[in-house]
Design a protein around this motif. Structure first.
Motif, mmCIF file in Angstrom:
data_model
loop_
_atom_site.group_PDB
_atom_site.id
_atom_site.type_symbol
_atom_site.label_atom_id
_atom_site.label_comp_id
_atom_site.label_asym_id
_atom_site.label_seq_id
_atom_site.Cartn_x
_atom_site.Cartn_y
_atom_site.Cartn_z
ATOM 1 N N VAL A 6 87.099 37.798 21.341
ATOM 2 C CA VAL A 6 87.782 36.637 21.922
ATOM 3 C C VAL A 6 89.225 36.542 21.446
ATOM 4 O O VAL A 6 90.123 36.149 22.205
ATOM 5 C CB VAL A 6 87.015 35.344 21.568
ATOM 6 C CG1 VAL A 6 87.719 34.119 22.142
ATOM 7 C CG2 VAL A 6 85.585 35.416 22.085
ATOM 8 N N PHE A 7 89.463 36.918 20.185
ATOM 9 C CA PHE A 7 90.794 36.788 19.590
ATOM 10 C C PHE A 7 91.297 38.174 19.189
ATOM 11 O O PHE A 7 90.782 38.785 18.249
ATOM 12 C CB PHE A 7 90.755 35.876 18.364
ATOM 13 C CG PHE A 7 90.107 34.548 18.644
ATOM 14 C CD1 PHE A 7 90.823 33.528 19.244
ATOM 15 C CD2 PHE A 7 88.778 34.332 18.322
ATOM 16 C CE1 PHE A 7 90.226 32.316 19.519
ATOM 17 C CE2 PHE A 7 88.170 33.117 18.576
ATOM 18 C CZ PHE A 7 88.893 32.097 19.187
ATOM 19 N N ALA A 10 79.789 31.614 22.308
ATOM 20 C CA ALA A 10 80.817 30.565 22.243
ATOM 21 C C ALA A 10 80.776 29.963 20.851
ATOM 22 O O ALA A 10 79.733 29.961 20.190
ATOM 23 C CB ALA A 10 80.587 29.486 23.295
ATOM 24 N N THR A 63 82.916 27.017 17.929
ATOM 25 C CA THR A 63 83.976 26.205 17.323
ATOM 26 C C THR A 63 83.652 26.097 15.840
ATOM 27 O O THR A 63 82.543 25.710 15.479
ATOM 28 C CB THR A 63 84.050 24.796 17.934
ATOM 29 O OG1 THR A 63 84.409 24.891 19.313
ATOM 30 C CG2 THR A 63 85.100 23.954 17.214
ATOM 31 N N VAL A 102 87.928 28.653 18.141
ATOM 32 C CA VAL A 102 87.393 27.967 19.323
ATOM 33 C C VAL A 102 87.496 28.906 20.523
ATOM 34 O O VAL A 102 88.584 29.362 20.868
ATOM 35 C CB VAL A 102 88.171 26.672 19.622
ATOM 36 C CG1 VAL A 102 87.588 25.976 20.842
ATOM 37 C CG2 VAL A 102 88.171 25.754 18.408
ATOM 38 N N GLY A 103 86.365 29.205 21.131
ATOM 39 C CA GLY A 103 86.446 30.079 22.285
ATOM 40 C C GLY A 103 85.100 30.448 22.851
ATOM 41 O O GLY A 103 84.053 29.944 22.424
ATOM 42 N N CYS A 104 85.141 31.360 23.814
ATOM 43 C CA CYS A 104 83.954 31.778 24.546
ATOM 44 C C CYS A 104 84.166 33.230 24.984
ATOM 45 O O CYS A 104 85.292 33.632 25.304
ATOM 46 C CB CYS A 104 83.761 30.866 25.758
ATOM 47 S SG CYS A 104 82.317 31.226 26.762
ATOM 48 N N ARG A 163 82.704 32.659 30.425
ATOM 49 C CA ARG A 163 83.608 31.551 30.717
ATOM 50 C C ARG A 163 83.285 30.921 32.067
ATOM 51 O O ARG A 163 82.668 31.534 32.920
ATOM 52 C CB ARG A 163 85.059 32.036 30.654
ATOM 53 C CG ARG A 163 85.496 32.349 29.227
ATOM 54 C CD ARG A 163 86.849 32.999 29.125
ATOM 55 N NE ARG A 163 87.104 33.371 27.725
ATOM 56 C CZ ARG A 163 88.040 34.227 27.338
ATOM 57 N NH1 ARG A 163 88.829 34.807 28.243
ATOM 58 N NH2 ARG A 163 88.188 34.511 26.059
ATOM 59 N N ALA A 223 82.401 26.215 25.989
ATOM 60 C CA ALA A 223 83.379 25.802 24.976
ATOM 61 C C ALA A 223 83.301 24.299 24.747
ATOM 62 O O ALA A 223 83.445 23.819 23.615
ATOM 63 C CB ALA A 223 84.789 26.214 25.387
ATOM 64 N N ALA A 226 96.565 25.445 18.278
ATOM 65 C CA ALA A 226 96.068 26.100 19.477
ATOM 66 C C ALA A 226 97.141 26.957 20.125
ATOM 67 O O ALA A 226 98.334 26.663 20.038
ATOM 68 C CB ALA A 226 95.582 25.057 20.477
ATOM 69 N N ASN A 227 96.685 27.991 20.800
ATOM 70 C CA ASN A 227 97.550 28.792 21.644
ATOM 71 C C ASN A 227 98.124 27.906 22.752
ATOM 72 O O ASN A 227 97.379 27.147 23.382
ATOM 73 C CB ASN A 227 96.714 29.935 22.238
ATOM 74 C CG ASN A 227 97.545 30.896 23.042
ATOM 75 O OD1 ASN A 227 98.332 30.503 23.896
ATOM 76 N ND2 ASN A 227 97.363 32.176 22.778
ATOM 77 N N VAL A 254 96.329 27.048 26.149
ATOM 78 C CA VAL A 254 95.146 26.191 26.319
ATOM 79 C C VAL A 254 95.441 24.747 25.923
ATOM 80 O O VAL A 254 94.539 23.997 25.583
ATOM 81 C CB VAL A 254 93.945 26.735 25.505
ATOM 82 C CG1 VAL A 254 93.483 28.059 26.063
ATOM 83 C CG2 VAL A 254 94.296 26.873 24.027
#
Length: 288
Positions: free
Chosen positions: A27-28, A59, A61, A83-85, A90, A95, A115-116, A119
Motif C-alpha cells: 500500500v505504501f 485494510a 489503521t 491508513v489504507g487498503c 478499494r 478503509a 496524510a498524503n 487523500v
C-alpha cells in the motif's frame, strides 16, 4: 467473502504482525515495518486495527499513543498511521471500517495524523480538520571546524535505548506543539532509510542532522538540558553552509529562525485538539 470483524494487532501478536508487515509495502511504496519490528520497537503504545481476508491484511489503521506537548502542557493523545487498503480491495468502504475501529479505541482523547495530500478529502468525514504546518529557516554562514560530531547507529540496541531515554526524560524540541517519549516513532524512518544521520553532541544531546548543498537540515534535537546549538554547527557540517532548516519549531534552540513557507509534503489533520494560531511545526521525527 467480506471481512466481518476488525482484528487488533498488538505488541505480542507475532503471527498477525507478520501479516501486517506483508500488507504495508503493498500500500505504501518504500515503507516497511520488518526492520523496525526486529529492533523491538513495536511496543504497547502501537496497535494496528486490521481487516483480514483469506489469511492476509487487506485494510488497516494503526494507532500510536503519544505524549503531546502543547504550550508547555503534556497531553495524552493518539496519532494514526498506516491508513489504507490493498488496491485490489478499494471501493468497498474497508478503509472507513478500520478508521472507525481505530477511533473508537482512542475514545475521547485527541487524535492527529499526517496524510498524503491526495487523500485530504477523506479525513474530515471523521471529524478531523486540517491545520497549517510552517517551515522554519535561518540564514547562517558556517564552515567545518573541530572534530566531527560522532554518528550513532540505531542498529545498536544501546543507542535505541539511549534515544528512548532522551526522548522520554529530556526536553522536547519545542514546547509550542511537540511531543515527548517518541523514540520508537523516531526510529521508524531510520529503519526505513528515510532519516538523516543521528549525531552525538555530548552524552546527553543528540540530533538528527545532515547537509545538502549549502544547507544544514536539523530534523530533531533530543537533549536532557538546554545547550548552545550554534556552537556545534561547525562540527555537524563537512562543507561551508549558508542556511539552516528545521524539522521542528525551533523557539528553544534558534528563536531567531523565520517562517519559510508552508509544509506541503504531509497534511496535518487534528481531532479534539485546539492548537495555537502561532506558527509551529510538529517535529517530523514524531510523525507516524
Amino acid at each position: 467473502m467480506e471481512p466481518v470483524a476488525v482484528t487488533e494487532i498488538g505488541q505480542f501478536d507475532a503471527g498477525l504482525q507478520d501479516l501486517f508487515c506483508d500488507y504495508v509495502p503493498q500500500v505504501f511504496r518504500r515503507a516497511d515495518f520488518r526492520r523496525w519490528r526486529a529492533w523491538g520497537e513495536w511496543d504497547d503504545a502501537y496497535r494496528a486495527f486490521s481487516l483480514l481476508e483469506a489469511g492476509r491484511v487487506v485494510a488497516n489503521t494503526s494507532v500510536m499513543r503519544m505524549r503531546l506537548v502543547m504550550e508547555g502542557r503534556e497531553v495524552t493523545a493518539y496519532q494514526l498511521g498506516a491508513v489504507g487498503c490493498l488496491p485490489s480491495h478499494r471501493g468497498r468502504g474497508l478503509a472507513r471500517v478500520v478508521m472507525s475501529a481505530a477511533l473508537d479505541a482512542c475514545g475521547d482523547a485527541p487524535v492527529l495524523l499526517f496524510a498524503n495530500p491526495t487523500v485530504r478529502q477523506f479525513y474530515p468525514r471523521f471529524g478531523f480538520q486540517p491545520w497549517k504546518q510552517t517551515l522554519f529557516a535561518v540564514t547562517y554562514d558556517a564552515v567545518p571546524e573541530g572534530p566531527p560530531a560522532p554518528t550513532l547507529s540505531l542498529e545498536d540496541a544501546e543507542v535505541r535505548v539511549g534515544l528512548a531515554a532522551l526522548s522520554s526524560e529530556g526536553l522536547p524540541s519545542t514546547e509550542r506543539f511537540g511531543a515527548r517519549g517518541y523514540g520508537t516513532v523516531a526510529s521508524w524512518p531510520v529503519a526505513n532509510g528515510f532519516a538523516r544521520p543521528l549525531r552525538q553532541l555530548g552524552p546527553d544531546a543528540w540530533v538528527f542532522a545532515g547537509v545538502e548543498g549549502d544547507t544544514l537540515y536539523l530534523e530533531d534535537v533530543f537533549a536532557r538540558e538546554p545547550f548552545d546549538l550554534r556552537a556545534w554547527i561547525p562540527r555537524l557540517i563537512d562543507r561551508p553552509i549558508r542556511t539552516l532548516r528545521f524539522g521542528f519549531t525551533p523557539e528553544r534552540y534558534w528563536p531567531g529562525a523565520v517562517e519559510a513557507g508552508e509544509d506541503t509534503e504531509a497534511d496535518l489533520f487534528v481531532r479534539g485538539l485546539r492548537l495555537s494560531p502561532e506558527a509551529h511545526r510538529f517535529p517530523i521525527m514524531a510523525h507516524t
